[in-house]
Design a protein around this motif. Structure first.
Motif, PDB file in Angstrom:
ATOM      1  N   LYS A 281      10.843   0.201   6.473  1.00 14.48           N
ATOM      2  CA  LYS A 281      11.370   0.894   5.229  1.00 14.48           C
ATOM      3  C   LYS A 281      12.043   0.044   4.300  1.00 14.48           C
ATOM      4  O   LYS A 281      11.950   0.208   3.229  1.00 14.48           O
ATOM      5  CB  LYS A 281      12.126   1.993   5.796  1.00 14.48           C
ATOM      6  CG  LYS A 281      11.849   3.239   6.358  1.00 14.48           C
ATOM      7  CD  LYS A 281      10.734   3.945   5.665  1.00 14.48           C
ATOM      8  CE  LYS A 281      10.263   5.058   6.371  1.00 14.48           C
ATOM      9  NZ  LYS A 281       9.229   5.588   5.241  1.00 14.48           N
ATOM     10  N   LEU A 282      12.885  -0.972   4.780  1.00 15.45           N
ATOM     11  CA  LEU A 282      13.614  -1.908   3.785  1.00 15.45           C
ATOM     12  C   LEU A 282      12.981  -3.226   3.564  1.00 15.45           C
ATOM     13  O   LEU A 282      12.567  -3.969   4.718  1.00 15.45           O
ATOM     14  CB  LEU A 282      15.009  -2.141   4.205  1.00 15.45           C
ATOM     15  CG  LEU A 282      15.821  -0.721   4.407  1.00 15.45           C
ATOM     16  CD1 LEU A 282      17.242  -0.793   4.750  1.00 15.45           C
ATOM     17  CD2 LEU A 282      15.977  -0.060   3.049  1.00 15.45           C
ATOM     18  N   GLY A 283      13.116  -3.846   2.534  1.00 15.62           N
ATOM     19  CA  GLY A 283      12.673  -5.261   2.212  1.00 15.62           C
ATOM     20  C   GLY A 283      13.470  -6.187   1.365  1.00 15.62           C
ATOM     21  O   GLY A 283      14.411  -5.203   0.727  1.00 15.62           O
TER      22      GLY A 283
ATOM     23  N   ASN B 154       6.667   6.627   2.396  1.00 16.98           N
ATOM     24  CA  ASN B 154       5.580   6.959   3.391  1.00 16.98           C
ATOM     25  C   ASN B 154       4.243   7.491   2.232  1.00 16.98           C
ATOM     26  O   ASN B 154       3.271   7.669   2.748  1.00 16.98           O
ATOM     27  CB  ASN B 154       5.691   8.169   4.325  1.00 16.98           C
ATOM     28  CG  ASN B 154       6.890   7.916   5.173  1.00 16.98           C
ATOM     29  OD1 ASN B 154       6.659   6.665   5.651  1.00 16.98           O
ATOM     30  ND2 ASN B 154       7.571   8.800   5.783  1.00 16.98           N
ATOM     31  N   VAL B 155       4.596   7.228   0.882  1.00 18.65           N
ATOM     32  CA  VAL B 155       3.597   7.665   0.087  1.00 18.65           C
ATOM     33  C   VAL B 155       2.370   6.435  -0.027  1.00 18.65           C
ATOM     34  O   VAL B 155       2.807   5.458  -0.640  1.00 18.65           O
ATOM     35  CB  VAL B 155       3.975   8.245  -1.197  1.00 18.65           C
ATOM     36  CG1 VAL B 155       2.880   8.681  -2.174  1.00 18.65           C
ATOM     37  CG2 VAL B 155       5.039   9.453  -0.815  1.00 18.65           C
TER      38      VAL B 155
ATOM     39  N   GLY C 204       0.817  -1.219  -0.075  1.00 23.24           N
ATOM     40  CA  GLY C 204       0.028   0.014   0.072  1.00 23.24           C
ATOM     41  C   GLY C 204       0.703   1.100  -0.072  1.00 23.24           C
ATOM     42  O   GLY C 204       0.175   2.380  -0.491  1.00 23.24           O
ATOM     43  N   LYS C 205       2.498   1.144   0.224  1.00 24.19           N
ATOM     44  CA  LYS C 205       3.101   2.395   0.148  1.00 24.19           C
ATOM     45  C   LYS C 205       3.952   2.291  -1.101  1.00 24.19           C
ATOM     46  O   LYS C 205       4.334   1.075  -1.489  1.00 24.19           O
ATOM     47  CB  LYS C 205       3.951   2.414   1.458  1.00 24.19           C
ATOM     48  CG  LYS C 205       3.118   2.499   2.851  1.00 24.19           C
ATOM     49  CD  LYS C 205       2.874   3.729   3.001  1.00 24.19           C
ATOM     50  CE  LYS C 205       2.016   4.017   4.614  1.00 24.19           C
ATOM     51  NZ  LYS C 205       1.470   5.335   4.717  1.00 24.19           N
TER      52      LYS C 205
END
Length: 140
Positions: free
Chosen positions: A109-111, A135-136, A75-76
């Motif tokens: 934040k990281l994947g 964060n968008v 979703g981000k």
């Protein structure tokens, strides 16, 4: 299926709709769920290199698209910050490829994702990617 699952499934379709290069590749979405995407593509004559094999960039592009679609299912908006590929088998015109991108670790934040590309259930390329999640929100 919950509302977040519905959104997860819709995001890759929206991304593909606006991705001229992936459309040129002939990519089709087979399956989507949060952190996962499966794509299909066929090697065409205009994708071959001087040795009449699929250009390595074609396989890379398929894997990168699967990676991008999978990491955006949360979703981000997420972007690639590092990726690499191992080409295991040469590919020919007419070969049908299946790319499966699966999340191995997704933090705030990281994947980290692995994409397996197969032809006739045989592994032909292995892609590894790291993504940065912004964060968008995706608007669907």
């Amino acid at each position: 299926m919950g509302k977040s699952d519905d959104k997860a499934k819709q995001i890759p379709y929206k991304m593909l709709e606006n991705d001229a290069y992936s459309k040129w590749l002939g990519i089709q979405i087979l399956d989507v769920k949060e952190g996962y995407c499966q794509l299909k593509m066929q090697i065409r004559k205009d994708m071959l290199n001087s040795m009449k094999k699929a250009h390595g960039g074609i396989t890379y592009a398929l894997a990168d698209t699967a990676f991008g679609f999978a990491c955006n299912t949360y979703g981000k908006k997420a972007v690639s910050i590092e990726s690499s590929i191992n080409h295991i088998e040469a590919l020919e015109e007419g070969d049908i490829l299946i790319a499966e991108s699966d999340v191995k670790s997704q933090k705030n934040k990281l994947g980290f994702y692995i994409v397996e590309i197969k032809k006739d259930n045989q592994l032909v390329a292995l892609f590894k990617g790291v993504t940065y999640r912004t964060n968008v929100d995706w608007e669907i």
